[in-house]
Scaffold this motif. Structure first.
Motif, short mmCIF file in Angstrom:
data_model
loop_
_atom_site.label_atom_id
_atom_site.label_comp_id
_atom_site.label_asym_id
_atom_site.label_seq_id
_atom_site.Cartn_x
_atom_site.Cartn_y
_atom_site.Cartn_z
N THR A 1 -34.87 6.27 8.25
CA THR A 1 -34.13 5.13 8.78
C THR A 1 -35.10 4.01 9.15
O THR A 1 -36.02 4.21 9.94
N VAL A 2 -34.90 2.85 8.56
CA VAL A 2 -35.73 1.68 8.86
C VAL A 2 -35.09 0.88 9.99
O VAL A 2 -35.74 0.50 10.95
N CYS A 3 -33.80 0.62 9.86
CA CYS A 3 -33.06 -0.13 10.88
C CYS A 3 -32.21 0.84 11.69
O CYS A 3 -31.14 1.27 11.23
N ALA A 4 -32.70 1.20 12.88
CA ALA A 4 -31.97 2.15 13.72
C ALA A 4 -30.67 1.53 14.24
O ALA A 4 -29.69 2.24 14.44
N CYS A 5 -30.67 0.22 14.45
CA CYS A 5 -29.47 -0.43 15.01
C CYS A 5 -28.27 -0.30 14.06
O CYS A 5 -27.14 -0.07 14.50
N ASN A 6 -28.52 -0.45 12.76
CA ASN A 6 -27.43 -0.43 11.78
C ASN A 6 -27.51 0.75 10.82
O ASN A 6 -26.78 0.79 9.83
N ASN A 7 -28.42 1.69 11.12
CA ASN A 7 -28.52 2.94 10.36
C ASN A 7 -28.74 2.68 8.86
O ASN A 7 -28.04 3.20 7.99
#
Length: 704
Positions: free
Chosen positions: A412-418
């Protein structure tokens, strides 16, 4: 075939991330039931400040909506608080009376705001900032009141204050440290951030301790310990979090500060696991998203019966926007022996960079204003890279692109938007995306907190380079410096020699003379030299090989000191007894280098526990055990390895540390130098593994 029932207590980011991983690996293995005490689906708690600041709506921060649960046949029970676990009957019970049996149970109970015991903390209009309901309350207060105080100058406190400014309130941040975000930033970066926030309308009172919250039944202000006061009609408390462990503790599950887990997230009770902020791994509980997701992935693979590397802990890092300002922090930013490797300040551009090292290794980094190097620096910190890798080299690959290339496809690169690495690269390739803004528009990656934008930019560059290079995906890595040879008789360094000797069974191979061992190793000298002969003998001894006859021993000098000038209080008697026990137990133990041990009956002792290789200091709570100190040049202050309630526990911990030193140090390497090479936090985490601690202590006794 019936499926096993998996019940998760907690509908937060860590627990649901684990479920997502299970669905990706083995979607038909479990019947999944999730209990959450909030009346809504899974949402991104990190983004609450953005909701408060008006940048996002509630719907924008929902990670998995109601349809996701339905599509994956997950039964979500919202508004339910579990108050009991019957570990024998294998069922849970909620406060409303619901009961649910389980085959496997995951505790993902998260944490709650820490509420300090300040008089008046229970008054009306005093609140924490943790949930969507808290955002609603703050918004409601802003319609009537104008003056707000935020107790706590960490990230959460600053974000809350920025939200209050957006709501039209005056916001004063009260912090007990001399500068804000003191756990993630140094004083220079904190000063730059404070100046930026003051420009946005925020005010600060630093090095202030709140004595009480004034007002009869409702908050009217703060009274500080120095006698000064602050008017405030609304008080936000943001001074930290406390893991939610009461349910586990009541149910007989082992807890410390949080729920204790092993390297596969197993608790002390079979079929019960813990993950996230409520879990304590090797003495550490994490409050950042990245470690929680790493734990969730290990647990998912464990529950799906797939081989997985054990979870070994995480390097803490933060890459985020604080009220619109890019900030990055990773690893250790202060501590004994920490030195500055790089420091750049650009006052015109408003950027700052600092990289810290210890014993020639990269240990920490701070970036302010421009965080494009964050991903690359994080990689160096995680590897404990040599500082030589910080130097730019002509033709060397971009470190950020190297980090992007090394990232697993499903990470996961963007944890906010999965959003995963694979999803970003696929979008770039299939849609011909050219900029990070286009990637954000198409995938939502970096569209929320913005912390992952440097990695998105690195992946964009990496993907285009792959295409231009014909898809080879080859990214060069810097050459590692060759190890220093043990002596002039060989090209082998200590690590390689030690590894080779560990595989030699002296009796089985008939290599009972050192000359035969040297011949097998291709030594440049038939009998070795005065430097290498004791090294070989010592490494054979600590690796379990049979002693080589008539050869030199390792250092066996262990000096144990205690203060005999203090009257025989109970502490002094205990110290004398412990010192005598150490002398008797450790005499004759071969060590890589002479070891000094100090046992101090109290802070006023003539023997300082802080400047000994191993130091034990009596305290009202029991014993404090320190390691890595040095009283002569270079003077080093030891670090706290752990605290023990009894003399037996103190002796076990000290013995375990000595044995770990014996097993992992190079010959002639002082204990303080060994501490710097391995990293104090690594040694401390090893020592806090109870089972390993006992095994190491027993091994030391067996070897003597």
């Amino acid at each position: 075939m019936s499926r096993s029932k998996l019940v998760i207590i907690g509908n937060g980011m860590a627990g649901v991330k684990c479920v997502e991983e299970i669905i990706a690996l083995e979607p038909d293995t479990y019947e999944v039931v999730i209990y959450g005490n909030e009346p809504r689906p899974n949402y991104n708690r990190i983004m609450l400040s953005k909701v408060l600041q008006g940048e996002h709506s509630l719907q924008d921060i929902i990670i998995n909506d109601w349809t996701w649960y339905a599509e994956h046949h997950i039964r979500l029970c919202t508004g339910e608080t579990v108050h009991r676990i019957d570990t024998r009957g294998k069922y849970i019970e909620t406060e409303s009376g619901l009961k649910e049996t389980y085959d496997v149970l995951i505790l993902a109970t998260g944490s709650s705001p820490f509420i300090p015991p300040i008089p008046g903390i229970d008054k009306e209009r005093v609140m924490s900032f943790r949930t969507i309901d808290d955002c609603t309350r703050m918004s409601d207060y802003s319609k009537t009141y104008r003056k707000a105080a935020v107790i706590g100058g960490g990230l959460l406190g600053l974000e809350a204050a920025r939200g209050l400014l957006h709501l039209g309130m005056e916001a004063v941040v009260v912090h007990n440290a001399p500068y804000i975000m003191n756990r993630q930033l140094d004083q220079k970066a904190a000063s730059m951030l404070q100046q930026e926030l003051e420009g946005q309308g925020m005010s600060f009172l630093l090095a202030k301790n709140t004595q009480k919250i004034t007002g009869r039944s409702q908050a009217q202000g703060l009274l500080f310990t120095d006698g000064s006061k602050l008017e405030a009609q609304v008080v936000i408390v943001a001074v930290g979090i406390r893991p939610n462990v009461d349910l586990a503790r009541r149910s007989g599950i082992a807890t410390n500060r949080a729920i204790m887990v092993d390297d596969y997230m197993c608790t002390s009770v079979p079929d019960i696991y813990a993950v996230g902020e409520c879990a304590e791994h090797r003495g550490i509980s994490y409050g950042l998203v990245a470690p929680l997701y790493e734990q969730g992935k290990v647990l998912a693979r464990t529950l799906c019966g797939q081989e997985t590397p054990e979870y070994k802990g995480s390097i803490p890092y933060s890459q985020l926007k604080v009220s619109g300002v890019d900030v990055f922090s990773a690893g250790e930013i202060s501590g004994e022996g920490m030195q500055t490797a790089i420091q750049h300040l650009d006052g015109i551009q408003g950027t700052y960079k600092k990289v810290l090292m210890q014993a020639g290794k990269v240990r920490g980094a701070i970036l302010f204003g421009d965080t494009t190097e964050g991903t690359a620096l994080l990689g160096l910190v995680q590897r404990g890279a040599d500082v030589a890798e910080l130097a730019p080299r002509e033709g060397a690959p971009d470190p950020a692109e190297m980090a992007a290339a090394a990232l697993p496809a499903q990470e996961t690169v963007c944890a906010c938007n999965n959003v995963t690495k694979a999803a970003i690269m696929k979008a770039i390739q299939e849609q011909g995306l050219e900029t990070a803004d286009q990637v954000k528009e198409q995938t939502k990656a970096s569209g929320s907190c913005g912390g992952c934008r440097p990695m998105v930019a690195a992946l964009l560059k990496h993907t285009h380079n792959l295409k231009n290079n014909g898809g080879t995906g080859v990214v060069a890595t810097p050459d590692k410096p060759a190890p220093m040879p043990v002596c002039s008789c060989t090209d082998l360094g200590h690590a390689e020699l030690k590894e080779i000797l560990a595989d030699i069974d002296v009796l089985e191979t008939g290599l009972s003379e050192i000359s035969l061992i040297l011949q097998k190793l291709g030594w440049g000298s038939e009998h070795g030299c005065s430097v290498c002969r004791p090294v070989i003998h010592y490494y054979l001894q600590v690796s379990g090989g049979t002693m080589v006859v008539r050869e030199l021993e390792g250092h066996s000098e262990i000096q144990v000191r205690w203060d005999d000038q203090i009257p025989l209080s109970s502490y002094a008697r205990d110290a004398r007894g412990l010192a005598a026990q150490f002398r008797a137990s450790w005499i004759g133990a071969a060590m890589p280098s002479p070891v000094n041990v100090g046992v101090a009956p109290g802070p006023g002792s003539l023997v300082s526990a802080l400047v000994q290789d191993i130091g034990l200091l009596a305290s009202p709570a029991g014993w404090e055990i320190y390691a890595g100190g040095h009283a002569e040049h270079p003077v080093k202050q030891g670090g706290l390895i752990g605290v023990a309630e009894t003399e037996v526990q103190a002796a076990t911990l000290a013995s375990a540390c000595l044995q770990w030193y014996r097993q992992t140090a190079w010959y002639d390497e002082p204990l303080w130098a060994w501490t710097e090479r391995l990293g104090f936090m690594s040694i401390r985490e090893t020592m806090l593994d109870d089972q390993l601690q006992k095994e190491l202590a027993a091994t030391l006794q067996a070897d003597i």
